[in-house]
Design an enzyme around this catalytic site. Structure first.
Site, PDB file in Angstrom:
ATOM      1  N   ASP A  13       0.810  -1.222   0.000  1.00 47.04           N
ATOM      2  CA  ASP A  13       0.000   0.000   0.000  1.00 47.04           C
ATOM      3  C   ASP A  13       0.842   1.270   0.000  1.00 47.04           C
ATOM      4  O   ASP A  13       0.449   2.294   0.559  1.00 47.04           O
ATOM      5  CB  ASP A  13      -0.958   0.037   1.220  1.00 47.04           C
ATOM      6  CG  ASP A  13      -1.747  -1.237   1.354  1.00 47.04           C
ATOM      7  OD1 ASP A  13      -2.258  -1.711   0.337  1.00 47.04           O
ATOM      8  OD2 ASP A  13      -1.843  -1.770   2.483  1.00 47.04           O
ATOM      9  N   LYS A  16       2.312   2.289  -5.074  1.00 51.68           N
ATOM     10  CA  LYS A  16       3.087   1.829  -6.249  1.00 51.68           C
ATOM     11  C   LYS A  16       2.339   2.089  -7.551  1.00 51.68           C
ATOM     12  O   LYS A  16       2.940   2.389  -8.571  1.00 51.68           O
ATOM     13  CB  LYS A  16       3.372   0.321  -6.138  1.00 51.68           C
ATOM     14  CG  LYS A  16       4.242  -0.046  -4.964  1.00 51.68           C
ATOM     15  CD  LYS A  16       4.439  -1.535  -4.885  1.00 51.68           C
ATOM     16  CE  LYS A  16       3.238  -2.317  -4.427  1.00 51.68           C
ATOM     17  NZ  LYS A  16       2.811  -2.076  -3.058  1.00 51.68           N
ATOM     18  N   GLY A  40      -4.223  -4.302  -4.362  1.00 53.25           N
ATOM     19  CA  GLY A  40      -5.230  -3.337  -4.789  1.00 53.25           C
ATOM     20  C   GLY A  40      -4.516  -2.076  -5.212  1.00 53.25           C
ATOM     21  O   GLY A  40      -3.917  -1.406  -4.388  1.00 53.25           O
ATOM     22  N   HIS A  41      -4.510  -1.804  -6.500  1.00 53.47           N
ATOM     23  CA  HIS A  41      -3.798  -0.627  -6.994  1.00 53.47           C
ATOM     24  C   HIS A  41      -4.813   0.407  -7.482  1.00 53.47           C
ATOM     25  O   HIS A  41      -5.632   0.109  -8.337  1.00 53.47           O
ATOM     26  CB  HIS A  41      -2.841  -1.017  -8.121  1.00 53.47           C
ATOM     27  CG  HIS A  41      -1.693  -1.838  -7.639  1.00 53.47           C
ATOM     28  ND1 HIS A  41      -0.776  -2.421  -8.469  1.00 53.47           N
ATOM     29  CD2 HIS A  41      -1.304  -2.168  -6.390  1.00 53.47           C
ATOM     30  CE1 HIS A  41       0.124  -3.073  -7.743  1.00 53.47           C
ATOM     31  NE2 HIS A  41      -0.185  -2.936  -6.478  1.00 53.47           N
ATOM     32  N   GLN A 224       2.157  -5.971  -3.098  1.00 57.63           N
ATOM     33  CA  GLN A 224       2.506  -6.100  -1.673  1.00 57.63           C
ATOM     34  C   GLN A 224       3.791  -5.309  -1.370  1.00 57.63           C
ATOM     35  O   GLN A 224       4.010  -4.291  -1.999  1.00 57.63           O
ATOM     36  CB  GLN A 224       2.658  -7.576  -1.253  1.00 57.63           C
ATOM     37  CG  GLN A 224       1.348  -8.336  -1.182  1.00 57.63           C
ATOM     38  CD  GLN A 224       0.846  -8.816  -2.518  1.00 57.63           C
ATOM     39  OE1 GLN A 224       1.587  -9.421  -3.254  1.00 57.63           O
ATOM     40  NE2 GLN A 224      -0.387  -8.535  -2.843  1.00 57.63           N
TER      41      GLN A 224
HETATM   42  P1  IMP Z   1      -2.426 -12.775   1.942  1.00 57.01           P
HETATM   43  O1  IMP Z   1      -1.469 -12.263   0.908  1.00 57.01           O
HETATM   44  O2  IMP Z   1      -3.864 -12.524   1.593  1.00 57.01           O
HETATM   45  O3  IMP Z   1      -2.149 -14.199   2.284  1.00 57.01           O
HETATM   46  O4  IMP Z   1      -2.181 -11.943   3.295  1.00 57.01           O
HETATM   47  C1  IMP Z   1      -0.984 -12.071   4.055  1.00 57.01           C
HETATM   48  C2  IMP Z   1      -0.603 -10.737   4.690  1.00 57.01           C
HETATM   49  O5  IMP Z   1      -0.242  -9.826   3.664  1.00 57.01           O
HETATM   50  C3  IMP Z   1      -1.730 -10.063   5.450  1.00 57.01           C
HETATM   51  O6  IMP Z   1      -1.174  -9.333   6.539  1.00 57.01           O
HETATM   52  C4  IMP Z   1      -2.316  -9.083   4.462  1.00 57.01           C
HETATM   53  O7  IMP Z   1      -2.963  -7.989   5.078  1.00 57.01           O
HETATM   54  C5  IMP Z   1      -1.056  -8.649   3.741  1.00 57.01           C
HETATM   55  N1  IMP Z   1      -1.287  -8.210   2.365  1.00 57.01           N
HETATM   56  C6  IMP Z   1      -1.519  -8.994   1.280  1.00 57.01           C
HETATM   57  N2  IMP Z   1      -1.656  -8.240   0.179  1.00 57.01           N
HETATM   58  C7  IMP Z   1      -1.493  -6.972   0.566  1.00 57.01           C
HETATM   59  C8  IMP Z   1      -1.487  -5.724  -0.147  1.00 57.01           C
HETATM   60  O8  IMP Z   1      -1.649  -5.640  -1.366  1.00 57.01           O
HETATM   61  N3  IMP Z   1      -1.274  -4.609   0.605  1.00 57.01           N
HETATM   62  C9  IMP Z   1      -1.043  -4.666   1.939  1.00 57.01           C
HETATM   63  N4  IMP Z   1      -1.015  -5.804   2.641  1.00 57.01           N
HETATM   64  C10 IMP Z   1      -1.253  -6.949   1.954  1.00 57.01           C
END
Ligand code: IMP
Length: 434
Positions: A13, A16, A40-41, A224
């Site tokens: 977040d 990017k 989520g972009h 991420q």
């Molecule tokens: P997962 O990728 O859904 O398995 O989540 C694992 C961890 O990564 C959790 O703490 C999510 O909140 C975090 N996470 C996954 N994708 C994002 C992202 O795009 N932005 C911020 N945090 C993310």
């Protein structure tokens, strides 16, 4: 370029999408290499807000070919929804503009159900995942029983693979006491999606290498962030992929010799969603001010989940670590406009862990939980900076804050965002050398 890699320098977040959108104007190809629709972009163009979870933000630039790389995990039904959404908004999203790697892995409803069941079973130790099935899909990939996108070419065989995968996952779901899935209806929905997605499939490793040999500029769009990396993040409170430099090359099948720039995108304060240590996390007024009310799309609420993000001062200890892991050639610092109006600002420059001062993050979650930030304090600025278009337009206090970030990381700052709109951006140097 020829290859510029954009990486989230913190916990995701970081903004990017904005940096990618800016750089994509000069790119021939924009490629995503890791993760799935957990990302989520958000890109704001004129009056329109585009929220993408799978398709690179580069799709908004008509000259750019967009690639979903082999390192990704893709939910085909959600991908189709995104394609339809963009098409309705007038974006050209034909198979000549979007290529899906035949080697990317697919997310099924079983992965989503297992993600929820795993989280429930962890109780108070839940990771706080996005519940998009990311972890279980990567688990199947590394366990060598995943289903790759290329399987969608043969609809009949694909339907059977999906049916079997759901039936097998139902056995695990039963152990969790979770609801079982109807294998036949999932298979039918997936065959329907496959029928529509087949024209987008390609051997993107071959395609990208052909493009690179012909001198194309390729922009790799990270998802991420480094501190969520399955190897380098605060394991187990991480995602299940490598959103870092190594993941970019492996997730696209391209070699290091083409890489010219690695740009780390860092927010000028810290945010995190989900569980896990965050040494500079704050409660109360300052956190609420950094987070915003949630009325604006740029406020600190998850694009994918809507969850309020944890907020705190910038953590330069983590940022320096992120610079080490990725070897950034430059940094893009985002959301500087949010810091306008604070009397003073803080940056964590070291931690105290069990009475000892350290300038590197401890390598266990337990020790990181005990880390107390040691701050440097900076004077704030009052002015609205959203109209600044050069470094010298910024108030002196903002310039000093940024200079200190560059010094602490020993990496030049190439871009600064000063507002949510496309043009509210300061480019410090020509970062896309051609
Ligand atoms: P997962 O990728 O859904 O398995 O989540 C694992 C961890 O990564 C959790 O703490 C999510 O909140 C975090 N996470 C996954 N994708 C994002 C992202 O795009 N932005 C911020 N945090 C993310």
């Amino acid at each position: 370029m020829p290859v510029t890699i954009i990486i989230g320098a913190q916990w995701g977040d970081e903004g990017k999408g904005r940096a990618v959108d800016w750089l994509a104007a000069q790119a021939d190809v924009v490629a995503r290499f890791s993760g799935g629709d957990n990302a989520g972009h958000t890109v704001y163009v004129g009056d329109e807000v585009f929220k993408m979870h799978l398709i690179p933000s580069g799709i908004l630039h008509p000259q750019a070919l967009c690639v979903l790389g082999n390192g990704m995990v893709i939910n085909p039904v959600n991908l189709l929804k995104e394609i339809d959404m963009l098409r309705e908004m007038g974006v050209d999203i034909s198979p000549s503009r979007l290529k899906i790697s035949s080697k990317a892995h697919l997310i099924t409803p079983a992965h989503i159900a297992l993600d929820a069941a795993n989280e429930k079973a962890r109780g108070k130790d839940a990771i706080g995942t996005t519940l998009r099935g990311i972890g279980p899909a990567y688990l199947d990939k590394t366990g060598r029983k995943g289903i790759r996108a290329g399987e969608m070419r043969d609809l009949e065989a694909f339907g059977e693979l999906i049916r079997q995968a759901i039936q097998s996952a139902n056995q695990t779901l039963a152990q969790y006491d979770a609801d079982l899935l109807d294998a036949q209806s999932v298979a039918e929905a997936y065959v329907q999606a496959a029928h529509q997605l087949r024209p987008y499939l390609a051997d993107t490793t071959y395609l990208l290498n052909q493009k690179l040999k012909a001198g194309a500029n390729v922009l790799c769009e990270g998802a991420q962030g480094t501190l969520l990396d399955v190897d380098h993040g605060s394991y187990p409170f991480v995602t299940s992929s490598n959103p870092t430099i190594g993941g970019a090359l492996a997730g696209l099948g391209i070699g290091a010799r083409y890489v010219q720039q690695v740009i780390g995108v860092a927010k000028c304060f810290s945010t995190r969603v989900g569980s896990g240590p965050m040494p500079t996390e704050l409660d109360g007024d300052i956190a609420n001010r950094l987070r915003g009310t949630g009325e604006n799309f740029w406020d600190e609420y998850g694009t994918t989940t809507g969850r309020p993000r944890r907020c705190g001062w910038l953590d330069a200890v983590m940022l320096r670590y992120s610079c080490d892991v990725n070897g950034y050639t430059s940094l893009a610092v985002t959301k500087m406009d949010i810091l306008s109006g604070f009397d003073e600002l803080k940056i964590a420059v070291a931690y105290e862990v069990d009475g000892v001062q350290v300038d590197y993050p401890p390598d266990t979650v337990a020790a990181l939980e005990r880390a107390k930030p040691i701050y440097e304090t900076f004077p704030g600025w009052e002015q609205d900076i959203t109209n600044a278009r050069s470094f010298s337009d910024l108030p002196l206090a903002a310039q000093n804050y940024l200079k200190r970030i560059g010094e602490l990381c020993d990496v030049p700052i190439a871009m600064i965002s000063v507002g949510p709109e496309r043009e509210q951006f300061i480019v410090m140097e020509q970062v896309l050398a051609t």
